[in-house]
Design an enzyme around this catalytic site. Structure first.
Site, PDB file in Angstrom:
ATOM      1  N   HIS A   1      -7.905  18.469  13.542  1.00 41.59           N
ATOM      2  CA  HIS A   1      -7.717  17.041  13.331  1.00 41.59           C
ATOM      3  C   HIS A   1      -8.121  16.292  14.602  1.00 41.59           C
ATOM      4  O   HIS A   1      -8.357  16.904  15.649  1.00 41.59           O
ATOM      5  CB  HIS A   1      -6.255  16.727  12.970  1.00 41.59           C
ATOM      6  CG  HIS A   1      -5.274  17.162  14.009  1.00 41.59           C
ATOM      7  ND1 HIS A   1      -4.459  18.250  13.849  1.00 41.59           N
ATOM      8  CD2 HIS A   1      -5.006  16.672  15.230  1.00 41.59           C
ATOM      9  CE1 HIS A   1      -3.717  18.406  14.934  1.00 41.59           C
ATOM     10  NE2 HIS A   1      -4.035  17.461  15.796  1.00 41.59           N
TER      11      HIS A   1
HETATM   12  C1  T46 Z   1      -1.882  18.776  18.286  1.00 41.40           C
HETATM   13  C2  T46 Z   1      -1.536  20.226  18.246  1.00 41.40           C
HETATM   14  C3  T46 Z   1      -1.597  20.932  19.558  1.00 41.40           C
HETATM   15  C4  T46 Z   1       6.288  16.329  13.505  1.00 41.40           C
HETATM   16  O1  T46 Z   1       7.112  16.015  12.613  1.00 41.40           O
HETATM   17  N1  T46 Z   1       6.440  15.851  14.766  1.00 41.40           N
HETATM   18  C5  T46 Z   1       5.575  16.157  15.772  1.00 41.40           C
HETATM   19  O2  T46 Z   1       5.749  15.687  16.923  1.00 41.40           O
HETATM   20  C6  T46 Z   1       4.474  17.039  15.487  1.00 41.40           C
HETATM   21  C7  T46 Z   1       3.489  17.415  16.589  1.00 41.40           C
HETATM   22  C8  T46 Z   1       4.353  17.521  14.220  1.00 41.40           C
HETATM   23  N2  T46 Z   1       5.245  17.168  13.251  1.00 41.40           N
HETATM   24  C9  T46 Z   1       5.113  17.760  11.906  1.00 41.40           C
HETATM   25  C10 T46 Z   1       3.851  17.375  11.155  1.00 41.40           C
HETATM   26  C11 T46 Z   1       3.612  18.579  10.260  1.00 41.40           C
HETATM   27  O3  T46 Z   1       4.379  18.452   9.083  1.00 41.40           O
HETATM   28  O4  T46 Z   1       5.026  19.189  12.066  1.00 41.40           O
HETATM   29  C12 T46 Z   1       4.180  19.746  11.082  1.00 41.40           C
HETATM   30  C13 T46 Z   1       3.088  20.598  11.727  1.00 41.40           C
HETATM   31  O5  T46 Z   1       2.194  19.721  12.455  1.00 41.40           O
HETATM   32  P1  T46 Z   1       0.628  19.989  12.511  1.00 41.40           P
HETATM   33  O6  T46 Z   1       0.145  20.598  11.283  1.00 41.40           O
HETATM   34  O7  T46 Z   1      -0.030  18.701  12.953  1.00 41.40           O
HETATM   35  O8  T46 Z   1       0.570  21.085  13.707  1.00 41.40           O
HETATM   36  P2  T46 Z   1      -0.697  21.512  14.595  1.00 41.40           P
HETATM   37  O9  T46 Z   1      -0.232  22.614  15.475  1.00 41.40           O
HETATM   38  O10 T46 Z   1      -1.903  21.725  13.779  1.00 41.40           O
HETATM   39  O11 T46 Z   1      -0.973  20.211  15.524  1.00 41.40           O
HETATM   40  C14 T46 Z   1       0.012  19.841  16.467  1.00 41.40           C
HETATM   41  C15 T46 Z   1      -0.035  18.327  16.665  1.00 41.40           C
HETATM   42  O12 T46 Z   1       0.184  17.696  15.400  1.00 41.40           O
HETATM   43  C16 T46 Z   1      -1.367  17.890  17.206  1.00 41.40           C
HETATM   44  O13 T46 Z   1      -1.312  16.535  17.618  1.00 41.40           O
HETATM   45  O14 T46 Z   1      -2.693  18.330  19.087  1.00 41.40           O
HETATM   46  O15 T46 Z   1      -0.246  20.495  17.685  1.00 41.40           O
END
Ligand code: T46
Length: 134
Positions: A52
């Site tokens: 993303h």
């Molecule tokens: C990034 C990489 C390194 C939250 O509710 N609060 C938060 O602060 C974050 C970061 C995520 N979430 C929720 C959103 C999703 O339902 O946690 C779930 C997993 O998040 P995501 O699929 O975005 O995870 P990654 O590891 O792909 O990405 C995250 C960050 O979103 C992103 O900004 O740079 O870690």
């Protein structure tokens, strides 16, 4: 227009003595933004993460344990950065597509973020990202 050249490795202070090492980060001193949120990813299964971009968010990734690779893409160029030292963080500006890959066993990524979590700051579709960059 942000490019991958606006993303950079930031060397953090490392104080070493006979007990071990200590690193620290002060907002606006070591990183160019105020810290509004801290989160960390851990217990990783080996699956890639990220895929993303963010419209506004600035972040610093710190590999506080283990190592992993971060692919950065600005729609025109891309590069892969290996993060493997806890005193070297990766600053990522807005509008950069990122993919986190090749996590080592027990890798932990600590993330300092310039904004609280907002799902509408994310662009999770690569074609939409490229289209909006143009
Ligand atoms: C990034 C990489 C390194 C939250 O509710 N609060 C938060 O602060 C974050 C970061 C995520 N979430 C929720 C959103 C999703 O339902 O946690 C779930 C997993 O998040 P995501 O699929 O975005 O995870 P990654 O590891 O792909 O990405 C995250 C960050 O979103 C992103 O900004 O740079 O870690």
């Amino acid at each position: 227009m942000y490019t991958i050249d606006d993303c950079k490795i930031i060397e953090l202070p490392k104080l070493i003595d006979n007990r071990g090492s200590l690193s620290f980060i002060e907002e606006k001193r070591h990183i160019p933004f105020e810290i509004k949120r801290i989160y960390y990813i851990y217990d990783l299964t080996g699956e890639d993460r990220g895929y993303h971009a963010h419209k506004k968010l600035q972040q610093l990734y710190i590999p506080i344990h283990g190592h992993f690779d971060v692919l950065l893409n600005d729609g025109k160029s891309q590069k892969i950065i290996k993060l493997d030292k806890p005193n070297f963080g990766l600053y990522i500006c807005p509008w950069i597509w990122r993919e986190l890959k090749n996590f080592s066993n027990n890798a932990i990524c600590l993330v300092l973020a310039s904004e609280i979590y907002k799902e509408d700051d994310y662009i999770r579709d690569y074609n939409q990202f490229v289209h909006n960059k143009e």
